[in-house]
Design a protein around this motif. Structure first.
Motif, PDB file in Angstrom:
ATOM      1  N   THR A 127       0.836  -1.200   0.000  1.00  0.00           N
ATOM      2  CA  THR A 127       0.000   0.000   0.000  1.00  0.00           C
ATOM      3  C   THR A 127       0.871   1.249   0.000  1.00  0.00           C
ATOM      4  O   THR A 127       2.079   1.182   0.276  1.00  0.00           O
ATOM      5  CB  THR A 127      -0.913   0.035   1.234  1.00  0.00           C
ATOM      6  OG1 THR A 127      -0.092   0.126   2.414  1.00  0.00           O
ATOM      7  CG2 THR A 127      -1.767  -1.226   1.312  1.00  0.00           C
ATOM      8  N   GLU A 128       0.252   2.390  -0.264  1.00  0.00           N
ATOM      9  CA  GLU A 128       0.988   3.655  -0.228  1.00  0.00           C
ATOM     10  C   GLU A 128       1.531   3.937   1.163  1.00  0.00           C
ATOM     11  O   GLU A 128       2.593   4.550   1.310  1.00  0.00           O
ATOM     12  CB  GLU A 128       0.083   4.804  -0.673  1.00  0.00           C
ATOM     13  CG  GLU A 128      -0.111   4.899  -2.176  1.00  0.00           C
ATOM     14  CD  GLU A 128      -0.704   6.239  -2.588  1.00  0.00           C
ATOM     15  OE1 GLU A 128      -0.228   7.278  -2.080  1.00  0.00           O
ATOM     16  OE2 GLU A 128      -1.637   6.233  -3.408  1.00  0.00           O
ATOM     17  N   ASP A 129       0.823   3.510   2.199  1.00  0.00           N
ATOM     18  CA  ASP A 129       1.299   3.710   3.567  1.00  0.00           C
ATOM     19  C   ASP A 129       2.658   3.070   3.780  1.00  0.00           C
ATOM     20  O   ASP A 129       3.510   3.615   4.489  1.00  0.00           O
ATOM     21  CB  ASP A 129       0.308   3.113   4.575  1.00  0.00           C
ATOM     22  CG  ASP A 129      -0.990   3.897   4.656  1.00  0.00           C
ATOM     23  OD1 ASP A 129      -1.083   4.941   3.985  1.00  0.00           O
ATOM     24  OD2 ASP A 129      -1.905   3.466   5.380  1.00  0.00           O
ATOM     25  N   GLN A 130       2.862   1.893   3.181  1.00  0.00           N
ATOM     26  CA  GLN A 130       4.128   1.190   3.348  1.00  0.00           C
ATOM     27  C   GLN A 130       5.250   1.844   2.557  1.00  0.00           C
ATOM     28  O   GLN A 130       6.423   1.561   2.791  1.00  0.00           O
ATOM     29  CB  GLN A 130       3.968  -0.276   2.916  1.00  0.00           C
ATOM     30  CG  GLN A 130       3.001  -1.049   3.797  1.00  0.00           C
ATOM     31  CD  GLN A 130       2.642  -2.396   3.204  1.00  0.00           C
ATOM     32  OE1 GLN A 130       2.445  -2.537   1.995  1.00  0.00           O
ATOM     33  NE2 GLN A 130       2.562  -3.408   4.050  1.00  0.00           N
ATOM     34  N   LYS A 132       5.179   5.524   1.751  1.00  0.00           N
ATOM     35  CA  LYS A 132       5.358   6.922   2.145  1.00  0.00           C
ATOM     36  C   LYS A 132       5.359   7.108   3.663  1.00  0.00           C
ATOM     37  O   LYS A 132       6.391   7.382   4.270  1.00  0.00           O
ATOM     38  CB  LYS A 132       4.258   7.777   1.521  1.00  0.00           C
ATOM     39  CG  LYS A 132       4.302   7.824  -0.003  1.00  0.00           C
ATOM     40  CD  LYS A 132       3.166   8.686  -0.531  1.00  0.00           C
ATOM     41  CE  LYS A 132       3.212   8.846  -2.039  1.00  0.00           C
ATOM     42  NZ  LYS A 132       2.086   9.668  -2.540  1.00  0.00           N
ATOM     43  N   TYR A 133       4.198   6.965   4.272  1.00  0.00           N
ATOM     44  CA  TYR A 133       4.105   7.174   5.718  1.00  0.00           C
ATOM     45  C   TYR A 133       2.779   6.617   6.222  1.00  0.00           C
ATOM     46  O   TYR A 133       1.828   6.396   5.459  1.00  0.00           O
ATOM     47  CB  TYR A 133       4.210   8.661   6.073  1.00  0.00           C
ATOM     48  CG  TYR A 133       3.084   9.498   5.503  1.00  0.00           C
ATOM     49  CD1 TYR A 133       1.895   9.694   6.211  1.00  0.00           C
ATOM     50  CD2 TYR A 133       3.200  10.090   4.251  1.00  0.00           C
ATOM     51  CE1 TYR A 133       0.861  10.445   5.681  1.00  0.00           C
ATOM     52  CE2 TYR A 133       2.173  10.841   3.716  1.00  0.00           C
ATOM     53  CZ  TYR A 133       1.004  11.009   4.432  1.00  0.00           C
ATOM     54  OH  TYR A 133      -0.025  11.754   3.901  1.00  0.00           O
ATOM     55  N   SER A 134       2.710   6.392   7.538  1.00  0.00           N
ATOM     56  CA  SER A 134       1.461   6.024   8.193  1.00  0.00           C
ATOM     57  C   SER A 134       1.391   6.800   9.508  1.00  0.00           C
ATOM     58  O   SER A 134       2.162   7.744   9.712  1.00  0.00           O
ATOM     59  CB  SER A 134       1.386   4.510   8.421  1.00  0.00           C
ATOM     60  OG  SER A 134       2.479   4.069   9.209  1.00  0.00           O
ATOM     61  N   TRP A 135       0.487   6.380  10.393  1.00  0.00           N
ATOM     62  CA  TRP A 135       0.274   7.139  11.626  1.00  0.00           C
ATOM     63  C   TRP A 135       0.283   6.214  12.838  1.00  0.00           C
ATOM     64  O   TRP A 135      -0.136   5.062  12.759  1.00  0.00           O
ATOM     65  CB  TRP A 135      -1.063   7.886  11.587  1.00  0.00           C
ATOM     66  CG  TRP A 135      -1.139   8.891  10.486  1.00  0.00           C
ATOM     67  CD1 TRP A 135      -1.686   8.713   9.251  1.00  0.00           C
ATOM     68  CD2 TRP A 135      -0.623  10.224  10.514  1.00  0.00           C
ATOM     69  NE1 TRP A 135      -1.551   9.852   8.508  1.00  0.00           N
ATOM     70  CE2 TRP A 135      -0.905  10.802   9.259  1.00  0.00           C
ATOM     71  CE3 TRP A 135       0.044  10.989  11.471  1.00  0.00           C
ATOM     72  CZ2 TRP A 135      -0.546  12.100   8.928  1.00  0.00           C
ATOM     73  CZ3 TRP A 135       0.399  12.287  11.158  1.00  0.00           C
ATOM     74  CH2 TRP A 135       0.103  12.833   9.889  1.00  0.00           C
ATOM     75  N   TYR A 137      -1.745   5.548  15.593  1.00  0.00           N
ATOM     76  CA  TYR A 137      -3.155   5.903  15.780  1.00  0.00           C
ATOM     77  C   TYR A 137      -3.493   6.268  17.214  1.00  0.00           C
ATOM     78  O   TYR A 137      -4.434   7.030  17.453  1.00  0.00           O
ATOM     79  CB  TYR A 137      -4.043   4.764  15.267  1.00  0.00           C
ATOM     80  CG  TYR A 137      -4.050   4.710  13.759  1.00  0.00           C
ATOM     81  CD1 TYR A 137      -4.780   5.628  13.015  1.00  0.00           C
ATOM     82  CD2 TYR A 137      -3.285   3.766  13.080  1.00  0.00           C
ATOM     83  CE1 TYR A 137      -4.762   5.616  11.627  1.00  0.00           C
ATOM     84  CE2 TYR A 137      -3.257   3.744  11.689  1.00  0.00           C
ATOM     85  CZ  TYR A 137      -4.005   4.670  10.977  1.00  0.00           C
ATOM     86  OH  TYR A 137      -3.965   4.660   9.610  1.00  0.00           O
ATOM     87  N   ALA A 153       7.709   5.981   6.436  1.00  0.00           N
ATOM     88  CA  ALA A 153       8.032   4.765   5.700  1.00  0.00           C
ATOM     89  C   ALA A 153       9.332   5.011   4.927  1.00  0.00           C
ATOM     90  O   ALA A 153       9.869   6.120   4.927  1.00  0.00           O
ATOM     91  CB  ALA A 153       6.879   4.401   4.768  1.00  0.00           C
TER      92      ALA A 153
END
Length: 373
Positions: A127-130, A132-135, A137, A153
């Motif tokens: 996924t894009e999260d993997q 670029k970046y994630s949070w 939570y 990421a």
């Protein structure tokens, strides 16, 4: 292609490598990298850890300087790859599976950035999260979007730190995920719309670039868009063409794996020669076998089988692996993509192996009954 590992215990980076199955290149070869950096007087592209000449010598070797050869292939490929990374284009390494594309990308990243672990492993679930970046939570709920709740990421880290990011098997990713790289490679900026002000834009620092890899057998799975292709220079990594070179590499790599596995018996040279000849026949490289398998009979697979042969001989009989062990270990390599491959392998052992001279080939032919089915 080469990847020997002679380090044990605490290395010069301070990392305990004794029980690590495969430390990253910057750990395995820390002493060589540090010596090259200390003696490096060449001009370095902006953000690079080594000069282009020192990076090249790290990969192809420098006998006079005590630098081991780590990649067996065309040195001009290394030159072109390093030059590409000094430009604004990414580097795309393509080729058959098992031609050491991943190893080459790791070595180049270690030489250029001093770090090879900023890696995205492509796949259908990427996924894009993997990328670029994630949070975080828990922090996101309690504090809202903030730099503290942001989880970077590999791509964001590479841009912010000015390092090379590796994207393995990029064509295994969905097209929309692949195309998330477009703005990163063209504008060299990553937007974080959840944040405001300066925190909402991450600009690439000198030294940032992307090395992607793709198998030619995966073409058509998720073909890259024309727009993304334009942002990469493509380089093909070819299989090893010379028998002597491939034999030496298999002996070196399998030997390192066997030593790490606790095998004390030395490898039998005649067994390795039979193994490499059989792989070259079955991949269609020599044309003598007449039975080309649909599965990839790469040098990397040959190393894996040689390792298994040595393990089988030592732990079952306390002796070096024998030709019969090759037969016992080949089935799992050959019968992957096509059920007919096992029949092709059987015909090779029954019809072609007897045409070779030598006791080891006779043993291989005599052990054909060990094939399952």
């Amino acid at each position: 292609m080469s990847d020997n590992d002679d380090n044990t215990g605490i290395d010069s980076t301070g990392i305990d490598t004794a029980d690590l199955q495969r430390p990253p290149a910057e750990v395995r070869y820390a002493d060589e990298l540090n010596r090259l950096r200390a003696a490096d007087t060449g001009a370095r592209p902006p953000g690079w850890w080594l000069s282009m000449d020192a990076a090249r010598r790290f990969i192809v070797g420098d006998e006079a300087g005590g630098i081991s050869r780590k990649f067996v292939g065309d040195p001009s490929l290394i030159d072109r790859s390093l030059v590409t990374l000094a430009t604004s284009r990414g580097l795309m390494l393509v080729g058959e599976p098992g031609t050491a594309k991943s190893l080459l990308s790791e070595l180049i990243a270690a030489a250029v950035s001093g770090v090879s672990t900023l890696t995205v492993q492509g796949g259908a679930a990427t996924t894009e999260d993997q990328i670029k970046y994630s949070w975080n939570y828990a922090l996101l709920v309690s504090e809202g979007p903030s730099p503290r709740s942001l989880v970077p990421a590999p791509m964001l880290r590479g841009m912010a730190e000015g390092r090379v990011v590796r994207f393995e098997e990029i064509t295994r990713c969905p097209l929309e995920v692949q195309d998330s790289l477009l703005s990163l490679l063209s504008e060299r900026v990553l937007a974080v719309p959840e944040l405001t002000g300066r925190d909402g834009m991450v600009f690439a620092r000198d030294g940032f670039n992307v090395i992607a890899t793709a198998n030619t057998r995966d073409r058509g799975v998720n073909e890259m868009s024309a727009a993304l292709k334009r942002r990469f220079n493509f380089e093909t990594v070819f299989p090893i063409s010379d028998f002597t070179t491939e034999l030496a590499l298999v002996e070196q790599e399998a030997g390192a794996l066997l030593r790490r596995s606790g095998v004390e018996a030395p490898q039998r040279r005649d067994v390795l020669e039979v193994l490499v000849h059989a792989f070259r026949d079955l991949r269609g490289g020599s044309g003598r076998g007449g039975e080309r398998l649909s599965t990839v009979m790469s040098t990397a697979e040959a190393v894996s089988v040689a390792h298994a042969v040595g393990l089988r001989g030592w732990f079952l009989r306390r002796e070096p692996g024998a030709p019969a062990d090759i037969v016992a270990c080949l089935a799992g390599t050959a019968a992957k993509d096509d059920a007919e491959d096992l029949a092709r392998l059987r015909r090779y052992l029954e019809q072609q192996a007897p045409r070779r001279s030598g006791a080891a080939w006779s043993e291989l032919h005599g052990a054909r009954y060990l094939l399952p089915g």
